[in-house]
Design a protein around this motif. Sequence first.
Motif, PDB file in Angstrom:
ATOM      1  N   THR A  88       0.829  -1.212   0.000  1.00 56.71           N
ATOM      2  CA  THR A  88       0.000   0.000   0.000  1.00 56.71           C
ATOM      3  C   THR A  88       0.861   1.258   0.000  1.00 56.71           C
ATOM      4  OG1 THR A  88      -1.677  -1.202   1.251  1.00 56.71           O
ATOM      5  CG2 THR A  88      -1.860   1.211   1.184  1.00 56.71           C
ATOM      6  N   SER A  89       1.865   1.273   0.896  1.00 50.84           N
ATOM      7  CA  SER A  89       2.723   2.458   0.959  1.00 50.84           C
ATOM      8  C   SER A  89       3.533   2.631  -0.319  1.00 50.84           C
ATOM      9  CB  SER A  89       3.649   2.369   2.173  1.00 50.84           C
ATOM     10  OG  SER A  89       4.506   1.257   2.050  1.00 50.84           O
ATOM     11  N   HIS A  90       3.938   1.503  -0.938  1.00 52.38           N
ATOM     12  CA  HIS A  90       4.716   1.592  -2.173  1.00 52.38           C
ATOM     13  C   HIS A  90       3.858   2.183  -3.298  1.00 52.38           C
ATOM     14  CE1 HIS A  90       7.916   0.652  -4.941  1.00 52.38           C
ATOM     15  NE2 HIS A  90       7.054   0.040  -5.737  1.00 52.38           N
ATOM     16  N   LYS A  91       2.590   1.781  -3.357  1.00 55.72           N
ATOM     17  CA  LYS A  91       1.705   2.329  -4.388  1.00 55.72           C
ATOM     18  C   LYS A  91       1.470   3.829  -4.177  1.00 55.72           C
ATOM     19  CE  LYS A  91      -0.822  -1.968  -5.327  1.00 55.72           C
ATOM     20  NZ  LYS A  91      -2.134  -2.653  -5.284  1.00 55.72           N
ATOM     21  N   VAL A  92       1.289   4.216  -2.931  1.00 56.18           N
ATOM     22  CA  VAL A  92       1.104   5.649  -2.643  1.00 56.18           C
ATOM     23  C   VAL A  92       2.352   6.432  -3.031  1.00 56.18           C
ATOM     24  CG1 VAL A  92       0.783   7.330  -0.785  1.00 56.18           C
ATOM     25  CG2 VAL A  92      -0.584   5.225  -0.822  1.00 56.18           C
ATOM     26  N   LYS A  93       3.520   5.895  -2.748  1.00 58.79           N
ATOM     27  CA  LYS A  93       4.769   6.561  -3.089  1.00 58.79           C
ATOM     28  C   LYS A  93       4.913   6.732  -4.597  1.00 58.79           C
ATOM     29  CE  LYS A  93       9.751   5.759  -3.056  1.00 58.79           C
ATOM     30  NZ  LYS A  93      10.822   4.828  -2.670  1.00 58.79           N
ATOM     31  N   MET A  94       4.636   5.682  -5.355  1.00 53.34           N
ATOM     32  CA  MET A  94       4.765   5.758  -6.813  1.00 53.34           C
ATOM     33  C   MET A  94       3.729   6.704  -7.403  1.00 53.34           C
ATOM     34  SD  MET A  94       7.397   4.052  -7.328  1.00 53.34           S
ATOM     35  CE  MET A  94       7.352   4.181  -9.113  1.00 53.34           C
ATOM     36  N   ALA A  95       2.530   6.723  -6.839  1.00 54.42           N
ATOM     37  CA  ALA A  95       1.506   7.641  -7.334  1.00 54.42           C
ATOM     38  C   ALA A  95       1.935   9.091  -7.122  1.00 54.42           C
ATOM     39  CB  ALA A  95       0.181   7.369  -6.627  1.00 54.42           C
ATOM     40  N   ALA A  96       2.488   9.365  -5.964  1.00 59.61           N
ATOM     41  CA  ALA A  96       2.955  10.723  -5.687  1.00 59.61           C
ATOM     42  C   ALA A  96       4.099  11.109  -6.613  1.00 59.61           C
ATOM     43  CB  ALA A  96       3.392  10.834  -4.231  1.00 59.61           C
ATOM     44  N   LYS A  97       4.996  10.156  -6.895  1.00 58.13           N
ATOM     45  CA  LYS A  97       6.119  10.444  -7.787  1.00 58.13           C
ATOM     46  C   LYS A  97       5.633  10.723  -9.200  1.00 58.13           C
ATOM     47  CE  LYS A  97      10.577   8.608  -9.270  1.00 58.13           C
ATOM     48  NZ  LYS A  97      11.308   9.809  -8.826  1.00 58.13           N
ATOM     49  N   LEU A  98       4.685   9.944  -9.684  1.00 57.31           N
ATOM     50  CA  LEU A  98       4.134  10.193 -11.027  1.00 57.31           C
ATOM     51  C   LEU A  98       3.473  11.561 -11.101  1.00 57.31           C
ATOM     52  CD1 LEU A  98       2.574   6.713 -11.847  1.00 57.31           C
ATOM     53  CD2 LEU A  98       4.415   7.842 -13.092  1.00 57.31           C
ATOM     54  N   ARG A  99       2.694  11.874 -10.076  1.00 61.72           N
ATOM     55  CA  ARG A  99       1.982  13.156 -10.087  1.00 61.72           C
ATOM     56  C   ARG A  99       2.952  14.328  -9.989  1.00 61.72           C
ATOM     57  NH1 ARG A  99      -1.183  11.886  -6.514  1.00 61.72           N
ATOM     58  NH2 ARG A  99      -0.185  12.793  -4.685  1.00 61.72           N
ATOM     59  N   ALA A 100       3.998  14.189  -9.204  1.00 64.05           N
ATOM     60  CA  ALA A 100       4.914  15.305  -8.973  1.00 64.05           C
ATOM     61  C   ALA A 100       5.895  15.507 -10.121  1.00 64.05           C
ATOM     62  CB  ALA A 100       5.685  15.084  -7.671  1.00 64.05           C
ATOM     63  N   ASP A 101       6.419  14.382 -10.681  1.00 66.34           N
ATOM     64  CA  ASP A 101       7.512  14.505 -11.642  1.00 66.34           C
ATOM     65  C   ASP A 101       7.107  14.291 -13.097  1.00 66.34           C
ATOM     66  OD1 ASP A 101       9.143  14.989  -9.556  1.00 66.34           O
ATOM     67  OD2 ASP A 101      10.014  12.977  -9.441  1.00 66.34           O
ATOM     68  N   TYR A 102       6.037  13.539 -13.344  1.00 66.66           N
ATOM     69  CA  TYR A 102       5.733  13.161 -14.728  1.00 66.66           C
ATOM     70  C   TYR A 102       4.344  13.575 -15.181  1.00 66.66           C
ATOM     71  CZ  TYR A 102       9.849  10.263 -14.023  1.00 66.66           C
ATOM     72  OH  TYR A 102      11.115   9.840 -13.750  1.00 66.66           O
ATOM     73  N   SER A 103       3.688  14.448 -14.401  1.00 69.25           N
ATOM     74  CA  SER A 103       2.325  14.822 -14.778  1.00 69.25           C
ATOM     75  C   SER A 103       2.270  15.535 -16.115  1.00 69.25           C
ATOM     76  CB  SER A 103       1.710  15.696 -13.682  1.00 69.25           C
ATOM     77  OG  SER A 103       2.482  16.871 -13.516  1.00 69.25           O
ATOM     78  N   ALA A 104       3.309  16.270 -16.462  1.00 68.77           N
ATOM     79  CA  ALA A 104       3.292  17.060 -17.699  1.00 68.77           C
ATOM     80  C   ALA A 104       3.561  16.222 -18.939  1.00 68.77           C
ATOM     81  CB  ALA A 104       4.313  18.190 -17.613  1.00 68.77           C
ATOM     82  N   VAL A 105       4.060  14.991 -18.787  1.00 68.51           N
ATOM     83  CA  VAL A 105       4.373  14.177 -19.965  1.00 68.51           C
ATOM     84  C   VAL A 105       3.460  12.962 -20.087  1.00 68.51           C
ATOM     85  CG1 VAL A 105       6.777  14.897 -20.012  1.00 68.51           C
ATOM     86  CG2 VAL A 105       6.136  12.906 -18.665  1.00 68.51           C
ATOM     87  N   LEU A 106       2.489  12.822 -19.190  1.00 66.80           N
ATOM     88  CA  LEU A 106       1.583  11.685 -19.295  1.00 66.80           C
ATOM     89  C   LEU A 106       0.640  11.805 -20.484  1.00 66.80           C
ATOM     90  CD1 LEU A 106       0.678  11.056 -15.554  1.00 66.80           C
ATOM     91  CD2 LEU A 106       2.085   9.636 -17.037  1.00 66.80           C
ATOM     92  N   HIS A 107       0.466  13.013 -21.007  1.00 64.32           N
ATOM     93  CA  HIS A 107      -0.432  13.201 -22.140  1.00 64.32           C
ATOM     94  C   HIS A 107       0.287  13.045 -23.478  1.00 64.32           C
ATOM     95  CE1 HIS A 107       1.603  17.045 -21.621  1.00 64.32           C
ATOM     96  NE2 HIS A 107       1.362  17.246 -22.918  1.00 64.32           N
ATOM     97  N   MET A 108       1.562  12.732 -23.462  1.00 62.25           N
ATOM     98  CA  MET A 108       2.321  12.645 -24.715  1.00 62.25           C
ATOM     99  C   MET A 108       1.865  11.456 -25.553  1.00 62.25           C
ATOM    100  SD  MET A 108       6.170  13.597 -23.487  1.00 62.25           S
ATOM    101  CE  MET A 108       6.751  13.277 -25.161  1.00 62.25           C
ATOM    102  N   PRO A 109       2.048  11.551 -26.886  1.00 58.65           N
ATOM    103  CA  PRO A 109       1.633  10.447 -27.762  1.00 58.65           C
ATOM    104  C   PRO A 109       2.458   9.197 -27.516  1.00 58.65           C
ATOM    105  CG  PRO A 109       2.891  12.070 -28.979  1.00 58.65           C
ATOM    106  CD  PRO A 109       2.593  12.685 -27.657  1.00 58.65           C
ATOM    107  N   VAL A 110       1.917   8.062 -27.967  1.00 53.73           N
ATOM    108  CA  VAL A 110       2.580   6.774 -27.759  1.00 53.73           C
ATOM    109  C   VAL A 110       3.828   6.711 -28.625  1.00 53.73           C
ATOM    110  CG1 VAL A 110       2.308   4.281 -27.946  1.00 53.73           C
ATOM    111  CG2 VAL A 110       0.374   5.709 -27.261  1.00 53.73           C
ATOM    112  N   LEU A 111       4.933   6.236 -28.044  1.00 52.23           N
ATOM    113  CA  LEU A 111       6.173   6.062 -28.792  1.00 52.23           C
ATOM    114  C   LEU A 111       6.267   4.607 -29.236  1.00 52.23           C
ATOM    115  CD1 LEU A 111       8.473   8.090 -26.411  1.00 52.23           C
ATOM    116  CD2 LEU A 111       7.517   8.818 -28.591  1.00 52.23           C
ATOM    117  N   LYS A 112       6.378   4.397 -30.543  1.00 49.13           N
ATOM    118  CA  LYS A 112       6.372   3.037 -31.096  1.00 49.13           C
ATOM    119  C   LYS A 112       7.754   2.405 -30.965  1.00 49.13           C
ATOM    120  CE  LYS A 112       2.129   3.545 -32.467  1.00 49.13           C
ATOM    121  NZ  LYS A 112       1.042   2.828 -31.799  1.00 49.13           N
ATOM    122  N   GLU A 113       8.111   2.070 -29.754  1.00 50.10           N
ATOM    123  CA  GLU A 113       9.384   1.403 -29.515  1.00 50.10           C
ATOM    124  C   GLU A 113       9.125   0.221 -28.612  1.00 50.10           C
ATOM    125  OE1 GLU A 113      12.428   3.945 -28.125  1.00 50.10           O
ATOM    126  OE2 GLU A 113      12.026   5.522 -29.594  1.00 50.10           O
TER     127      GLU A 113
END
Length: 503
Positions: free
Chosen positions: A46-71
Amino acid sequence: MLSKSVYFIFQDVQKHSVHTLVFRSLKRTHDMFVADHAKPVSLDETSHKVKMAAKLRADYSAVLHMPVLKEGKDRPLGSNMPGNQNYAQPGVALTADTQIHRNPSEGGVHAMALALPPSQARLDASRTAAGVGDIHRNAGGAERSPAPHSHAMSLLEGGGTKNSSLVARKAPTMPKPQWHAPWKLFRVISGHLGWVRSIAVEPGNQWFVTGAGDRTIKIWDLASGKLKLSLTGHISTVRGVAVSTRSPYLFSCGEDKQVKCWDLEYNKVIRHYHGHLSAVYDLDLHPTIDVLVTCSRDATARVWDIRSKANVHTLSGHTNTVATVRCQAAEPQIITGSHDSTIRLWDLIAGKTRATLTNHKKSVRALALHPRQYTLASGSADNIKQWTFPDGNFIQNLSGHNAIINAMAVNSDGVLVSGADNGTIHLWDWRTGYNFQRIHAAVQPGSLDSESGIFACMFDHSESRLITAEADKTIKVYKEDDTATEESHPINWKPEILKRKRF
């Protein structure tokens, strides 16, 4: 018999040092608890999921809307989390687009960087004007907080996030300095019998004045270097001279506490300004009003009405000798530098301190006002510092002239000259603070090598000649080398990462 046995026991105890005994105690303690420390801490899902969610929201929120990279090598964000292959952070809808977002590849990062608006660094590089704004942005020793928009620009350059690892930003570098022709010794003028302490050039640029330790004031022809006139009247070293642009008057001050006004039509003293309690070290004339400002070893500067000889203001506040004073038409109209390591900007109307600059650690013996920009340079044994008016905001440090700086001058071309008590002259590019030339002229034959100090320096009004007053009793005149080109004298310039200095 009992005492002997106690003695032998004591000897056995002494065989082990304190270090050994402490080490044994630590070893026993370690062996006692080693089993508990070796157990790994169990992972809380539970704590690990909360930690990763906070990290995604804090550091990667601006790039989550980017198009899919075909790699094929890229994996969806959050796929490395245990037992969670389709992880979505709170606040982001899990759709067909968002659930397969991938980490941006290197190509994607560069594409995003190119799509962003131009950064502040690119805008600065495209500009060529050497204004005060450029000095602020490119300063090598910033002592002020960054501009409010600079943080926003850096965030924008990094994709609008706080994670600078997304876009590799180039480290700030020193801008390339403007090329200046080197200066060379043109003429050596002898005639004084003591250290030459002060220089002033008359407004018509036909002659110049020097004051020296032989208690005389001498007037020299600027073109030929020949002596035109000697004035006597001081009974001690003449420390300051100034020629008025508004009247045919010459002003002088010295270690005899005297301030004199000479009428150059009659070559005699017509006024004395009495009031200083100790040696008067420097003086300057206000450019637009009939006011004379002097500074003294009595820790004060005094403002005089030239005509009435009245002491208009006594500027007190320094706690040690006031070594130099400069006047200008704009506010602040009076600037003083002192042996108490401070620079004071004065309100001429009120006769009070407007601002006190305390950044220097050593005595401030020299000041130079830029003829075109609203800026100032101050010289001390620790550094040369540049400031902006009217409040004295710090611009940058010019480091490298490791000596007691007695004199400074700057011309319209952006060449700053500093002269020191060890006989060295350093020439600097005003905008970047780049030291493009160093001169150490030989002393006059018959003088000691130690008599190579420079006490005053000044550009003539054409700014084609640099005049220095030196401890070997000579006046030296320097000129730009007309034959020099940028190809023959290239700038030995290497971009360096800026070092921010607080003082």
